[in-house]
Write a protein that holds these residues in place. Structure first.
Motif, PDB file in Angstrom:
ATOM      1  N   UNK A 274       0.655  -1.295  -0.470  1.00  0.00           N
ATOM      2  CA  UNK A 274      -0.245  -0.245   0.620  1.00  0.00           C
ATOM      3  C   UNK A 274       0.848   1.588  -0.035  1.00  0.00           C
ATOM      4  N   UNK A 275       0.031   2.217  -0.388  1.00  0.00           N
ATOM      5  CA  UNK A 275       0.980   3.726  -0.659  1.00  0.00           C
ATOM      6  C   UNK A 275       0.841   4.175   0.459  1.00  0.00           C
ATOM      7  N   UNK A 276       1.301   4.131   1.664  1.00  0.00           N
ATOM      8  CA  UNK A 276       0.826   4.586   2.903  1.00  0.00           C
ATOM      9  C   UNK A 276       2.534   5.205   3.562  1.00  0.00           C
ATOM     10  N   UNK A 277       2.260   5.671   4.698  1.00  0.00           N
ATOM     11  CA  UNK A 277       3.880   6.311   5.576  1.00  0.00           C
ATOM     12  C   UNK A 277       4.072   5.278   6.243  1.00  0.00           C
ATOM     13  N   UNK A 278       5.771   5.297   5.284  1.00  0.00           N
ATOM     14  CA  UNK A 278       6.239   4.082   5.990  1.00  0.00           C
ATOM     15  C   UNK A 278       6.583   4.007   7.317  1.00  0.00           C
ATOM     16  N   UNK A 279       5.963   5.014   8.390  1.00  0.00           N
ATOM     17  CA  UNK A 279       6.396   4.827   9.046  1.00  0.00           C
ATOM     18  C   UNK A 279       5.579   4.185  10.203  1.00  0.00           C
ATOM     19  N   UNK A 280       4.067   4.187   9.688  1.00  0.00           N
ATOM     20  CA  UNK A 280       3.364   3.470   9.871  1.00  0.00           C
ATOM     21  C   UNK A 280       3.221   1.628   9.754  1.00  0.00           C
ATOM     22  N   UNK A 281       4.231   1.554   8.947  1.00  0.00           N
ATOM     23  CA  UNK A 281       4.338   0.315   8.674  1.00  0.00           C
ATOM     24  C   UNK A 281       5.960  -0.998   9.352  1.00  0.00           C
ATOM     25  N   UNK A 282       5.000  -1.785  10.111  1.00  0.00           N
ATOM     26  CA  UNK A 282       5.982  -2.599  10.820  1.00  0.00           C
ATOM     27  C   UNK A 282       7.101  -3.051   9.933  1.00  0.00           C
ATOM     28  N   UNK A 283       8.612  -2.821  10.685  1.00  0.00           N
ATOM     29  CA  UNK A 283       9.361  -2.979  10.788  1.00  0.00           C
ATOM     30  C   UNK A 283      10.394  -2.175   8.997  1.00  0.00           C
ATOM     31  N   UNK A 284       9.810  -1.715   8.243  1.00  0.00           N
ATOM     32  CA  UNK A 284       9.700  -0.526   7.147  1.00  0.00           C
ATOM     33  C   UNK A 284      11.025   0.145   7.389  1.00  0.00           C
ATOM     34  N   UNK A 285      11.665   0.195   8.587  1.00  0.00           N
ATOM     35  CA  UNK A 285      13.240   1.103   8.448  1.00  0.00           C
ATOM     36  C   UNK A 285      13.937   0.118   8.454  1.00  0.00           C
ATOM     37  N   UNK A 286      13.932  -1.825   9.639  1.00  0.00           N
ATOM     38  CA  UNK A 286      14.942  -2.370   9.313  1.00  0.00           C
ATOM     39  C   UNK A 286      14.931  -2.898   8.363  1.00  0.00           C
ATOM     40  N   UNK A 287      16.429  -2.605   8.045  1.00  0.00           N
ATOM     41  CA  UNK A 287      17.269  -3.833   6.778  1.00  0.00           C
ATOM     42  C   UNK A 287      16.853  -5.503   7.311  1.00  0.00           C
ATOM     43  N   UNK A 288      16.280  -5.658   7.910  1.00  0.00           N
ATOM     44  CA  UNK A 288      15.822  -7.263   7.389  1.00  0.00           C
ATOM     45  C   UNK A 288      13.814  -6.870   7.460  1.00  0.00           C
ATOM     46  N   UNK A 289      13.541  -6.320   6.851  1.00  0.00           N
ATOM     47  CA  UNK A 289      12.058  -6.175   7.071  1.00  0.00           C
ATOM     48  C   UNK A 289      11.671  -6.840   6.186  1.00  0.00           C
ATOM     49  N   UNK A 290      12.345  -6.910   5.032  1.00  0.00           N
ATOM     50  CA  UNK A 290      11.876  -8.058   3.467  1.00  0.00           C
ATOM     51  C   UNK A 290      11.819  -9.519   4.571  1.00  0.00           C
ATOM     52  N   UNK A 291      13.124  -9.484   4.772  1.00  0.00           N
ATOM     53  CA  UNK A 291      13.257 -11.134   5.547  1.00  0.00           C
ATOM     54  C   UNK A 291      11.842 -11.643   6.527  1.00  0.00           C
TER      55      UNK A 291
END
Length: 314
Positions: A274-291
Motif C-alpha cells: 500500500x502507498x502509505x507512510x512508511x513510519x506506520x508500517x512495521x519493520x519498514x525501517x529495518x534492513x531485515x524487514x523484507x525477510x
C-alpha cells in the motif's frame, strides 16, 4: 440379395441357382424387384415380404390361406465411434408347402450358421424343425451377446473407480440401452413362441416337441439374464455417478484448500504494498524487514495448512 439353399441326401446344405421343391430362400436386404419376383413366384403378398425390413416392425404370427408369416426380433451388432454396440432388428420367416423363406435387413449369425452347414440334423424340407432350429439359434445368440455385454460392463466398471469423466458412464448407458432392446424383443419373441405352440397351420411332429421346449426354455433364460444384467447395470450407473461426483468434489476441495493457503502471502504482500507512510508500517525501517515479513507470511501459510491437514481438507 436372393440366395437359395437345399440340403442334399448326404445331409449337407448346397446353394442352388433355381428355386426347387423343399428349398430355403434367403432374402437379405432385398430390392423392390427381388421382392416382387419372390412374391409372384410363391403367390405371397409383397407387403408381408417388406414387413421384416421395417426396423420398427413388431414380432408376430400371421396366418394366410397359403402360407404363415412369423416375425421375430434378432440381435445385431452396430458399430458406432469405433465400438460395437447391440440392438435388435426384425427377421421374417414365411413357411408354405414346398419352401421356406427368410427375410432380413442384414447378414446375421442366426442364419449364416445354417448356410455354412454347421447345424446338425438340419434339412430344408423339414420346415417346422427348421423354424424351431432358427428360433433356438436366435435365443442362443441373445445369450451370447448378453454374456459379452456383462464382460464389457465389468471392464468399464474398473475404469470408473478412478475416473472423473463421463465417457465411461456414457458407455454404460449404451449397454443399458442394449439390454432394454434385448428385454423388449425377447418378451415379444416369447409371445410368438406361445402362439406358435398353439398354431395349427404349422404342422408339428412328435420329435419336434423337445426342440420347441428347448427354444422356450432358452428364450426364458435369456429374458432372465437380460433382466438381471439390466438391474445390475442400472444400480452400477447410479452408484458410479455418485462416485464420479464425489471424486470431483474431492478435487475441488483440494484446489480450494490450496487457493486459501496460497492467498495468505498474497494478502500480506498486498498490505505492505500500500502507498502509505512508511513510519506506520512495521519493520519498514529495518534492513531485515523484507525477510521478516516474508517469514511471517510463510509461517501463517504453514499454520493454516497444518490446521487444514488436521481437518482432512487435503
Amino acid at each position: 440379395m436372393i440366395r437359395i439353399f437345399k440340403t442334399a441326401e448326404d445331409g449337407k446344405v448346397h446353394q442352388r441357382d433355381e428355386i426347387e421343391n423343399g428349398c430355403w430362400v434367403a432374402l437379405t436386404d432385398p430390392t423392390a424387384t427381388e421382392i416382387l419376383e419372390i412374391a409372384e413366384h410363391f403367390h405371397i403378398d409383397p407387403d408381408d415380404l417388406r414387413a421384416p425390413l421395417d426396423e420398427e416392425e413388431r414380432s408376430r404370427i400371421e396366418t394366410e390361406d397359403e402360407y404363415t408369416l412369423i416375425v421375430v426380433d434378432i440381435p445385431v451388432i452396430e458399430e458406432r465411434n469405433d465400438k460395437d454396440w447391440y440392438e435388435t432388428i426384425p427377421m421374417g420367416i414365411i413357411t408354405m408347402d414346398g419352401a421356406l423363406i427368410t427375410v432380413c435387413l442384414e447378414e446375421t449369425p442366426v442364419l449364416s450358421i445354417f448356410m455354412d452347414g454347421r447345424v446338425r440334423d438340419f434339412h430344408t424340407n423339414m420346415r417346422t424343425r427348421f423354424i424351431l432350429q432358427i428360433l433356438y439359434k436366435n435365443a442362443s445368440q441373445f445369450l451370447q451377446y448378453l454374456r459379452v455385454i456383462d464382460k464389457k460392463s465389468a471392464v468399464i466398471e474398473k475404469k470408473l473407480h478412478q475416473s472423473t469423466r463421463n465417457r465411461e458412464l456414457i458407455e454404460l448407458l449404451e449397454l443399458e440401452k442394449s439390454l432394454v432392446y434385448f428385454t423388449t424383443s425377447l418378451r415379444s419373441n416369447e409371445v410368438v413362441l406361445e402362439k406358435l405352440l398353439k398354431n395349427e397351420k404349422i404342422k408339428k411332429y412328435p420329435e419336434d416337441t423337445d426342440l420347441l421346449e428347448d427354444v422356450i426354455t432358452e428364450n426364458k433364460q435369456a429374458i432372465e439374464m437380460a433382466n438381471i444384467y439390466g438391474g445390475i447395470l442400472s444400480g452400477t450407473m447410479d452408484a458410479f455417478a455418485s462416485v464420479i461426483s464425489n471424486n470431483q468434489n474431492i478435487v475441488m476441495k483440494f484446489l480450494a484448500t490450496i487457493t486459501i493457503v496460497m492467498s495468505i502471502p498474497t494478502m500480506v504482500a498486498s498490505f505492505y504494498g500500500m502507498n502509505v507512510n512508511p513510519a506506520g508500517m512495521p519493520f519498514a525501517e529495518s534492513p531485515w524487514g523484507f525477510t521478516i515479513v516474508l517469514m511471517f507470511a510463510v509461517a501463517l501459510s504453514l499454520i493454516v495448512a497444518y490446521i487444514f491437514s488436521k481437518k482432512d481438507m487435503f
